[in-house]
Design a protein around this motif. Structure first.
Motif, PDB file in Angstrom:
ATOM      1  N   ARG A   8      -9.039   6.123 -25.164  1.00 42.12           N
ATOM      2  CA  ARG A   8     -10.209   6.816 -25.664  1.00 42.12           C
ATOM      3  C   ARG A   8     -10.362   8.086 -24.738  1.00 42.12           C
ATOM      4  NH1 ARG A   8     -12.947   5.964 -30.031  1.00 42.12           N
ATOM      5  NH2 ARG A   8     -14.879   6.524 -28.859  1.00 42.12           N
ATOM      6  N   LEU A   9     -10.830   9.287 -25.370  1.00 40.91           N
ATOM      7  CA  LEU A   9     -11.031  10.454 -24.571  1.00 40.91           C
ATOM      8  C   LEU A   9     -12.449  10.617 -24.760  1.00 40.91           C
ATOM      9  CD1 LEU A   9      -9.901  12.827 -22.905  1.00 40.91           C
ATOM     10  CD2 LEU A   9     -10.328  14.080 -25.299  1.00 40.91           C
ATOM     11  N   LEU A  10     -13.203  10.760 -23.506  1.00 40.38           N
ATOM     12  CA  LEU A  10     -14.435  10.843 -23.184  1.00 40.38           C
ATOM     13  C   LEU A  10     -14.618  12.389 -22.608  1.00 40.38           C
ATOM     14  CD1 LEU A  10     -17.638  10.259 -23.151  1.00 40.38           C
ATOM     15  CD2 LEU A  10     -17.059   9.387 -21.013  1.00 40.38           C
ATOM     16  N   VAL A  11     -15.429  13.401 -23.265  1.00 42.36           N
ATOM     17  CA  VAL A  11     -15.623  14.744 -22.731  1.00 42.36           C
ATOM     18  C   VAL A  11     -17.005  14.905 -22.612  1.00 42.36           C
ATOM     19  CG1 VAL A  11     -15.389  17.277 -23.279  1.00 42.36           C
ATOM     20  CG2 VAL A  11     -13.797  15.442 -24.280  1.00 42.36           C
ATOM     21  N   HIS A  12     -17.457  15.019 -21.369  1.00 44.47           N
ATOM     22  CA  HIS A  12     -18.710  15.211 -20.992  1.00 44.47           C
ATOM     23  C   HIS A  12     -19.491  16.546 -21.393  1.00 44.47           C
ATOM     24  CE1 HIS A  12     -18.654  11.443 -18.546  1.00 44.47           C
ATOM     25  NE2 HIS A  12     -17.630  11.605 -18.014  1.00 44.47           N
ATOM     26  N   GLN A  22     -16.614  11.457 -27.971  1.00 48.54           N
ATOM     27  CA  GLN A  22     -15.714  10.265 -27.792  1.00 48.54           C
ATOM     28  C   GLN A  22     -14.605  10.547 -28.542  1.00 48.54           C
ATOM     29  OE1 GLN A  22     -16.853   6.580 -26.435  1.00 48.54           O
ATOM     30  NE2 GLN A  22     -18.991   7.334 -25.778  1.00 48.54           N
ATOM     31  N   GLY A  23     -13.526  10.176 -28.519  1.00 50.10           N
ATOM     32  CA  GLY A  23     -12.636   9.969 -29.840  1.00 50.10           C
ATOM     33  C   GLY A  23     -11.387   9.215 -29.183  1.00 50.10           C
ATOM     34  N   GLU A  24     -10.399   8.937 -30.192  1.00 49.54           N
ATOM     35  CA  GLU A  24      -9.322   8.386 -29.970  1.00 49.54           C
ATOM     36  C   GLU A  24      -8.311   9.201 -29.870  1.00 49.54           C
ATOM     37  OE1 GLU A  24      -6.691   4.715 -32.002  1.00 49.54           O
ATOM     38  OE2 GLU A  24      -8.341   5.164 -32.851  1.00 49.54           O
ATOM     39  N   ILE A  25      -7.327   8.868 -29.023  1.00 50.92           N
ATOM     40  CA  ILE A  25      -5.916   9.883 -28.881  1.00 50.92           C
ATOM     41  C   ILE A  25      -5.122   9.229 -30.162  1.00 50.92           C
ATOM     42  CG2 ILE A  25      -3.800  10.591 -27.614  1.00 50.92           C
ATOM     43  CD1 ILE A  25      -5.745  10.391 -25.208  1.00 50.92           C
ATOM     44  N   LEU A  38      -3.697  15.088 -29.654  1.00 49.02           N
ATOM     45  CA  LEU A  38      -4.594  15.188 -30.904  1.00 49.02           C
ATOM     46  C   LEU A  38      -5.470  14.052 -30.699  1.00 49.02           C
ATOM     47  CD1 LEU A  38      -4.684  16.522 -33.831  1.00 49.02           C
ATOM     48  CD2 LEU A  38      -3.015  14.945 -34.572  1.00 49.02           C
ATOM     49  N   VAL A  39      -6.726  14.409 -31.083  1.00 47.52           N
ATOM     50  CA  VAL A  39      -7.845  13.575 -30.860  1.00 47.52           C
ATOM     51  C   VAL A  39      -8.756  13.400 -32.044  1.00 47.52           C
ATOM     52  CG1 VAL A  39      -9.935  12.929 -29.506  1.00 47.52           C
ATOM     53  CG2 VAL A  39      -7.811  13.708 -28.291  1.00 47.52           C
ATOM     54  N   ARG A  40      -8.911  12.262 -32.672  1.00 49.24           N
ATOM     55  CA  ARG A  40      -9.861  11.893 -33.621  1.00 49.24           C
ATOM     56  C   ARG A  40     -11.217  11.523 -33.010  1.00 49.24           C
ATOM     57  NH1 ARG A  40      -7.565   7.880 -36.519  1.00 49.24           N
ATOM     58  NH2 ARG A  40      -6.339   9.504 -37.677  1.00 49.24           N
ATOM     59  N   PHE A  41     -12.195  12.356 -33.109  1.00 49.68           N
ATOM     60  CA  PHE A  41     -13.613  12.054 -32.630  1.00 49.68           C
ATOM     61  C   PHE A  41     -14.346  11.277 -33.360  1.00 49.68           C
ATOM     62  CE2 PHE A  41     -12.318  15.925 -30.127  1.00 49.68           C
ATOM     63  CZ  PHE A  41     -12.670  15.385 -28.923  1.00 49.68           C
ATOM     64  N   ASP A  42     -15.347  10.524 -33.089  1.00 59.16           N
ATOM     65  CA  ASP A  42     -16.047   9.536 -33.571  1.00 59.16           C
ATOM     66  C   ASP A  42     -16.734  10.313 -34.901  1.00 59.16           C
ATOM     67  OD1 ASP A  42     -15.339   7.751 -31.759  1.00 59.16           O
ATOM     68  OD2 ASP A  42     -17.203   7.955 -30.821  1.00 59.16           O
ATOM     69  N   ASP A  43     -16.986  11.298 -35.090  1.00 60.54           N
ATOM     70  CA  ASP A  43     -17.535  12.117 -36.433  1.00 60.54           C
ATOM     71  C   ASP A  43     -16.400  12.311 -37.356  1.00 60.54           C
ATOM     72  OD1 ASP A  43     -16.186  14.196 -35.298  1.00 60.54           O
ATOM     73  OD2 ASP A  43     -17.773  15.478 -35.008  1.00 60.54           O
ATOM     74  N   THR A  47      -8.895  17.079 -33.798  1.00 59.41           N
ATOM     75  CA  THR A  47      -8.443  18.649 -33.120  1.00 59.41           C
ATOM     76  C   THR A  47      -7.459  18.366 -32.062  1.00 59.41           C
ATOM     77  OG1 THR A  47      -9.380  20.636 -32.348  1.00 59.41           O
ATOM     78  CG2 THR A  47     -10.388  18.804 -31.485  1.00 59.41           C
ATOM     79  N   LEU A  48      -6.819  19.293 -31.491  1.00 63.68           N
ATOM     80  CA  LEU A  48      -5.882  19.500 -30.567  1.00 63.68           C
ATOM     81  C   LEU A  48      -6.458  19.724 -29.290  1.00 63.68           C
ATOM     82  CD1 LEU A  48      -2.870  18.945 -30.076  1.00 63.68           C
ATOM     83  CD2 LEU A  48      -2.684  21.419 -30.290  1.00 63.68           C
TER      84      LEU A  48
END
Length: 65
Positions: A8-12, A22-25, A38-43, A47-48
């Motif tokens: 999981r990637l968390l971008v503050h 937040q999203g999944e790599i 490449l991340v699929r965000f929770d919405d 995006t890269l």
């Protein structure tokens, strides 16, 4: 910063009032687990991402199942 598929990637948010994202790599394109990711965000948006100092990776091994 290294990541793996499923982490999981968390971008503050870096502006007052901007929410965290937040999203999944879903793909690692750099060498040895490095960015870009490449991340699929929770919405649902994909995006890269080249994570900056406002980002944190949570290992999939430490996430609740």
């Amino acid at each position: 910063m290294n990541g793996r598929i499923g982490d999981r990637l968390l971008v503050h948010g870096n502006i007052v009032g901007q929410p965290d994202r937040q999203g999944e790599i879903i793909e690692v394109r750099g060498e040895d687990g490095g960015p870009p990711f490449l991340v699929r965000f929770d919405d649902g948006h994909e995006t890269l991402v080249y994570p900056g100092p406002d980002a944190v990776i949570e290992s999939r091994e430490h996430l609740p199942r």
